[in-house]
Design an enzyme around this catalytic site. Structure first.
Site, PDB file in Angstrom:
ATOM      1  CD  GLU A  31      -2.585  -0.965   2.467  1.00 26.54           C
ATOM      2  OE1 GLU A  31      -4.078  -0.617   2.540  1.00 26.54           O
ATOM      3  OE2 GLU A  31      -2.115  -1.653   3.475  1.00 26.54           O
ATOM      4  CG  ASP A  33       6.400  -0.027  -2.231  1.00 25.13           C
ATOM      5  OD1 ASP A  33       6.814   1.074  -1.795  1.00 25.13           O
ATOM      6  OD2 ASP A  33       6.817  -1.122  -2.564  1.00 25.13           O
ATOM      7  CD  GLU A 110      20.883  11.953  26.434  1.00 24.12           C
ATOM      8  OE1 GLU A 110      21.756  11.924  25.488  1.00 24.12           O
ATOM      9  OE2 GLU A 110      20.465  13.052  26.816  1.00 24.12           O
ATOM     10  CE  LYS A 112      31.082   8.539  23.883  1.00 22.13           C
ATOM     11  NZ  LYS A 112      31.593   7.777  23.023  1.00 22.13           N
ATOM     12  CG  ASP A 114      30.630   2.875  19.015  1.00 21.16           C
ATOM     13  OD1 ASP A 114      31.263   3.692  18.859  1.00 21.16           O
ATOM     14  OD2 ASP A 114      31.183   1.753  18.986  1.00 21.16           O
ATOM     15  CE1 TYR A 227      23.876  20.207  23.334  1.00 26.46           C
ATOM     16  CE2 TYR A 227      24.093  21.156  20.860  1.00 26.46           C
ATOM     17  CZ  TYR A 227      24.224  21.227  22.148  1.00 26.46           C
ATOM     18  OH  TYR A 227      25.059  22.429  22.635  1.00 26.46           O
ATOM     19  CE  LYS A 289      24.037  14.253  26.511  1.00 19.56           C
ATOM     20  NZ  LYS A 289      23.298  14.406  25.245  1.00 19.56           N
ATOM     21  CE  LYS A 313      35.191   5.510  25.549  1.00 20.36           C
ATOM     22  NZ  LYS A 313      34.907   5.576  23.998  1.00 20.36           N
ATOM     23  CB  CYS A 407      63.451 -14.542   7.830  1.00 21.14           C
ATOM     24  SG  CYS A 407      62.118 -13.897   6.892  1.00 21.14           S
ATOM     25  CB  CYS A 410      63.996 -15.088   3.049  1.00 19.75           C
ATOM     26  SG  CYS A 410      64.753 -14.196   4.285  1.00 19.75           S
ATOM     27  CB  CYS A 425      64.155 -10.752   8.242  1.00 25.10           C
ATOM     28  SG  CYS A 425      64.924 -11.128   6.646  1.00 25.10           S
ATOM     29  CB  CYS A 430      63.551 -10.835   3.186  1.00 21.98           C
ATOM     30  SG  CYS A 430      62.000 -11.686   3.834  1.00 21.98           S
TER      31      CYS A 430
HETATM   32  S1  IVH Z   1      26.246  14.627  23.684  1.00 17.79           S
HETATM   33  C1  IVH Z   1      28.299  18.278  24.488  1.00 17.79           C
HETATM   34  N1  IVH Z   1      24.819  12.332  23.842  1.00 17.79           N
HETATM   35  O1  IVH Z   1      29.949  10.868  21.635  1.00 17.79           O
HETATM   36  C2  IVH Z   1      27.747  17.216  24.085  1.00 17.79           C
HETATM   37  N2  IVH Z   1      26.860  12.260  22.487  1.00 17.79           N
HETATM   38  O2  IVH Z   1      32.543  12.565  22.642  1.00 17.79           O
HETATM   39  C3  IVH Z   1      28.095  16.152  23.280  1.00 17.79           C
HETATM   40  N3  IVH Z   1      27.398  10.338  21.552  1.00 17.79           N
HETATM   41  O3  IVH Z   1      30.838  13.245  19.502  1.00 17.79           O
HETATM   42  C4  IVH Z   1      27.453  15.257  22.666  1.00 17.79           C
HETATM   43  N4  IVH Z   1      25.607   9.257  22.022  1.00 17.79           N
HETATM   44  O4  IVH Z   1      28.995  11.569  18.652  1.00 17.79           O
HETATM   45  C5  IVH Z   1      25.919  12.781  23.145  1.00 17.79           C
HETATM   46  N5  IVH Z   1      23.402  10.409  23.969  1.00 17.79           N
HETATM   47  C6  IVH Z   1      24.765  11.172  23.368  1.00 17.79           C
HETATM   48  C7  IVH Z   1      25.460  10.458  22.558  1.00 17.79           C
HETATM   49  C8  IVH Z   1      26.662  11.149  22.092  1.00 17.79           C
HETATM   50  C9  IVH Z   1      26.770   9.327  21.259  1.00 17.79           C
HETATM   51  C10 IVH Z   1      28.787  10.700  20.800  1.00 17.79           C
HETATM   52  C11 IVH Z   1      28.844  12.070  19.996  1.00 17.79           C
HETATM   53  C12 IVH Z   1      29.905  12.781  20.475  1.00 17.79           C
HETATM   54  C13 IVH Z   1      30.748  11.730  21.128  1.00 17.79           C
HETATM   55  C14 IVH Z   1      31.281  12.386  22.360  1.00 17.79           C
END
Ligand code: IVH
Length: 668
Positions: A31, A33, A110, A112, A114, A227, A289, A313, A407, A410, A425, A430
């Site tokens: 639908e 499409d 929040e 983070k 990747d 943000y 934050k 981290k 090595c 050789c 080596c 070589c």
């Molecule tokens: S806030 C000043 N929130 O992590 C605020 N960053 O070095 C900076 N990232 O470059 C960003 N999840 O690419 C924020 N929930 C999140 C995030 C996040 C991933 C990344 C972002 C930023 C790096 C921080």
């Protein structure tokens, strides 16, 4: 007609929103499409009614030739990292110290994500541009690529948000790929013989920088926004901003938590870490934050990171697998490095079958043996490493690993310089070293010969077409023989010879890097080529002069002298010169630069500029920067707390400049 088109667009946008942002499809693909086809048909009938935010305009046909630089409204900061509880407590202490006494602090925690960060700009409710982070100040414009990501709204609706004008805004977020999508993408690439992506993050970042938006559209990219920034509106808090983003139709990650104490934050971080493996996408930590925007403003930023936020981290992901064999590899310098061949195992987005073991000392220290069960870890980077051996699982008949005797390629004897951990080596002929040197020479950052990659170099060396990198420039003489090689053919050889010809235009610094002198990386080659304007100047310089160049140390200058003292290398350079490669730096004609050819030493702490920036300015104006003061020095720039160099300059009668005098001198 306009209203019918308008209605169709609204409907499609609504279904897109449900599908991509809420992940809650409302109608069948069939639908959907049908609606899209109808819109395409009407728009082709009435092309003047097409608007840039129409859902049909997500995939443009135009290739992006160069990604244009775009300045962010406010810098895109990065986050300082914390790795354990005590560092989080320190962060909290610094936050409270930066705020009026007794003020309550709330945090938002929040995921983070990747991925790759982007900034999206909207004006009058329409998306007008998208940019990568770049260096944080200036990013690259990727609007056409971002438009293909369906969870990014092309137009937003500020209905029901009367408190805000939301006219001009910047939204930032993370573009990412789900693990399952990433796996499928790599599977497809493997079946087509294409290079595999190392992890979902690289694959997202790489995709955003593709020139063809049609390919971007075919890749499963998604966004989480986190943000919101606006010139006109005053926002209260991060948690409210997330809600506003959601109401505007952006995709946010719902797993955020508002915490009223750092202890609660720590709890949440632990919980997030435990959730990590069950998520369909990768997170590498938590972001903490300060919730109140007013408090964020009071706290401000230092260098490139805000004082009001930090990243927690997670520990790198680990798995246990069996180490089947230890193989010794020969690098281009002749260094023999051990690699672990593993029982293949899936870890953090990809299957791993090898891990680096660094050197023999490391094997000895960790007592790593063939047949051992080992813990493998994949850190922030791509190359996995062996963290630890599970000794309790070791077979009783296992024997310690011995250093390599000969090595592996050789069979020449090896030698180990006393001050180093690596074995070498001794045979400069070589095959593996020759291949490594030529691969390095032809690689992207060096002389950059498109098409002359690892496989072709190996083949040409094995077939006897290449013995040194200087032979590359004689390949055209053997064109007929090359064409006869199975799988190559005339067209690809012609292309290869063209790229070889083109590589002769590479600047001196790249040529110098390509020579493969030990310790001479891209940056060092650039500094040397700016200081010594030709290879002859460099060859004729003595060790002391080379190490007087700013940031060039003794081991680099020793290695350079050693390289040029070998007649074999000297001959190679002569041949490359005859082939037409560039071995000098064309000095830019710098009008009436006040510091042309003047040599500087920077010492003490500068306030206005970093030393790096000051030295770049000097070089740009035709001056030179050295690290030690001598009679040849024209100026010493003395910052705060300058010490012995200032004393030496005074003794030698060298002119001394304060930072202010220096800035005046170079002002143009
Ligand atoms: S806030 C000043 N929130 O992590 C605020 N960053 O070095 C900076 N990232 O470059 C960003 N999840 O690419 C924020 N929930 C999140 C995030 C996040 C991933 C990344 C972002 C930023 C790096 C921080």
């Amino acid at each position: 007609m306009n209203s019918e088109i308008e209605q169709l667009r609204n409907e499609i946008n609504k279904y897109d929103y449900h599908y991509y942002v809420l992940t809650d499809p409302q109608i069948s693909d069939f639908e959907y499409d049908k609606l899209l086809q109808k819109l395409i048909q009407l728009e082709s009938q009435y092309p003047h009614l097409i608007t840039p935010d129409s859902p049909t305009q997500r995939v443009g046909k135009d290739l992006t030739k160069d990604f244009k630089p775009i300045q962010h409204l406010l810098p895109m900061l990065s986050l300082a990292n914390t790795y354990d509880e005590s560092e989080l407590l320190d962060f909290d202490r610094r936050v409270r110290e930066g705020l009026p006494a007794q003020e309550k602090v709330e945090y938002v925690v929040e995921f983070k994500i990747d991925g790759a960060s982007v900034s999206l700009r909207y004006a009058n409710g329409k998306m007008i541009s998208a940019a990568t982070r770049g260096d944080g100040i200036i990013g690259e414009e990727i609007t056409n690529n971002a438009k293909t990501i369906r969870s990014i709204p092309l137009s937003i609706d500020a209905h029901g948000l009367q408190d805000f004008s939301l006219n001009e805004l910047e939204v930032r977020g993370e573009i990412y790929m789900e693990l399952e999508d990433f796996r499928k993408l790599n599977e497809e690439r493997e079946s087509k013989g294409e290079r595999l992506f190392a992890n979902p993050r690289n694959s997202s970042a790489g995709t955003l920088k593709l020139q063809d938006p049609r390919i971007v559209a075919s890749r499963p990219l998604r966004i989480f926004t986190y943000y919101l920034l606006s010139d006109k509106d005053e926002f209260k808090s991060q948690s409210e901003n997330l809600q506003i983003l959601e109401q505007l139709g952006f995709r946010i990650n719902k797993e955020f938590k508002v915490c009223s104490s750092i202890d609660e934050v720590i709890e949440v971080c632990k919980k997030f870490e435990a959730m990590r493996d069950s998520l369909p996408y990768e997170i590498d930590g938590a972001v903490i934050k300060v919730n109140s925007i007013k408090q964020q403003k009071i706290l401000g930023s230092i260098a490139r990171s805000p004082r009001w936020a930090t990243a927690f981290k997670f520990k790198p992901k680990q798995v246990i697998t069996k180490l089947n064999q230890i193989k010794w590899q020969v690098g281009r310098t002749g260094a023999i490095t051990p690699v672990a061949e593993l029982e293949p195992i899936f870890l953090a987005g990809s299957t791993i079958s090898r891990a680096t073991l660094h050197n023999y000392d490391e094997i000895k220290r960790k007592d790593i043996r063939e047949g051992d069960f080992v813990i493998i870890e994949k850190g922030g980077d791509v190359i996995p490493k062996v963290v630890e051996v599970l000794k309790e699982k070791r077979e009783t008949n296992s024997t310690p690993t011995l250093p390599p005797a000969l090595c592996p390629v050789c069979s020449s004897p090896l030698f180990k310089p006393e001050e180093e951990v690596a074995y070498y080596c001794i045979n400069s002929e070589c095959a593996e070293q020759i291949k490594g040197k030529i691969i390095h020479f032809a690689s992207r950052g060096a002389i950059d010969i498109e098409g002359l990659g690892e496989a072709l170099v190996n083949l040409f060396v094995d077939l006897g077409f290449l013995k040194t990198y200087a032979d590359i420039y004689d390949l055209h003489k053997r064109k007929e023989d090359l064409i006869k090689i199975e799988r190559l053919g005339e067209k690809s050889i012609n292309n290869l010879l063209l790229s070889i010809e083109k590589s002769k235009e590479q600047p001196f610094s790249k040529v110098l890097f390509a020579l493969g002198i030990r310790y001479v990386g891209v940056g060092v080659a650039k500094k040397l080529s700016e200081f010594f304007l030709s290879i002859d100047d460099l060859i004729n310089a003595d060790e002391e002069e080379i190490s007087s160049v700013y940031e060039i140390g003794e081991s680099i200058s020793k290695s350079i002298k050693l390289f040029f003292s070998d007649k074999h290398n000297f001959d190679l350079i002569e041949r490359l010169k005859k082939s037409g490669l560039i071995f000098y730096t064309e000095k830019k004609v710098i009008g009436d630069s006040p510091i042309l050819n003047k040599s500087f030493v920077l010492t003490g702490t500068l306030n206005e500029l970093t030393r790096e920036a000051a030295s770049e300015k000097i070089v740009a104006l035709g001056g030179k920067v050295t690290s030690s003061v001598s009679k040849k020095t024209d100026y010493v720039v003395a910052g705060e707390a300058a010490g012995s160099k200032l004393k030496k300059a005074t003794g030698l009668g060298v002119k001394i400049l304060s930072e202010e005098e220096f800035l005046n001198l170079i002002k143009q």
